[in-house]
Motif scaffolding. Structure first.
Motif, short mmCIF file in Angstrom:
data_model
loop_
_atom_site.label_atom_id
_atom_site.label_comp_id
_atom_site.label_asym_id
_atom_site.label_seq_id
_atom_site.Cartn_x
_atom_site.Cartn_y
_atom_site.Cartn_z
N THR A 81 0.73 4.08 -2.95
CA THR A 81 0.46 5.49 -2.63
C THR A 81 1.61 6.38 -3.11
O THR A 81 1.37 7.45 -3.69
N GLU A 82 2.84 5.95 -2.89
CA GLU A 82 3.98 6.75 -3.32
C GLU A 82 4.09 6.80 -4.84
O GLU A 82 4.47 7.83 -5.40
N TYR B 116 0.82 -1.21 0.00
CA TYR B 116 0.00 0.00 0.00
C TYR B 116 0.86 1.26 0.00
O TYR B 116 0.53 2.25 -0.66
N ARG B 117 1.96 1.23 0.73
CA ARG B 117 2.88 2.38 0.74
C ARG B 117 3.44 2.61 -0.67
O ARG B 117 3.47 3.74 -1.16
N GLN C 258 1.54 6.72 -6.91
CA GLN C 258 0.50 7.65 -7.34
C GLN C 258 0.93 9.10 -7.11
O GLN C 258 0.74 9.96 -7.96
#
Length: 142
Positions: A46-47, A42-43, A49
């Protein structure tokens, strides 16, 4: 009092407890490592994106340069500068501690990392970009 087979009742129970505790610890450590792995996924998402958004915004701002109005040779120069700016801003936003490696896609192929096009109605999320006239490009996809 002696127990048949030479085992005392308490010793047998302690053996079962040790096996149960060991199995529980293995499961607990496995679940903890799975939680860490999913959190890293997930990290990274998100990064990635955030890096893509920063690159697209920087390239779009560079693409809206007034030199585009001077003719096709300036359009190419502005487009190349926008691609370099987008790549630079993407590189400033690491993805899981590594900078992304983008292809500048100077030929503007649909499968490239940095793609310029035109949206007739930017409010329509389902509209496809057109790539016919570089002097009218108003959108960037990273």
């Amino acid at each position: 009092m002696s127990v048949p087979g030479g085992f005392r009742n308490g010793a047998r129970r302690r053996g079962v407890t040790a096996v149960t505790v060991t199995a529980s610890l293995v499961l607990l450590i496995g679940m903890a490592s799975m939680t860490i792995d999913v959190g890293m996924m997930y990290r990274g998402r998100t990064e990635a994106q955030a890096s893509s958004d920063a690159a697209a915004m920087a390239a779009a701002w560079q693409l809206m340069d007034q030199d585009r109005l001077r003719g096709s040779s300036y359009v190419d120069a502005v487009s190349n500068a926008a691609r370099v700016t987008g790549d630079e801003f993407a590189g400033r936003n690491n993805i899981v501690n590594e900078p992304p490696d983008l292809d500048l896609n100077v030929e503007n192929h649909a499968g490239g990392d940095i793609l310029f096009g035109r949206l007739e109605n930017p409010d329509d999320a389902n509209e496809a970009m057109t790539f016919a006239d570089p002097s009218r490009f108003n959108a960037v996809r990273v």
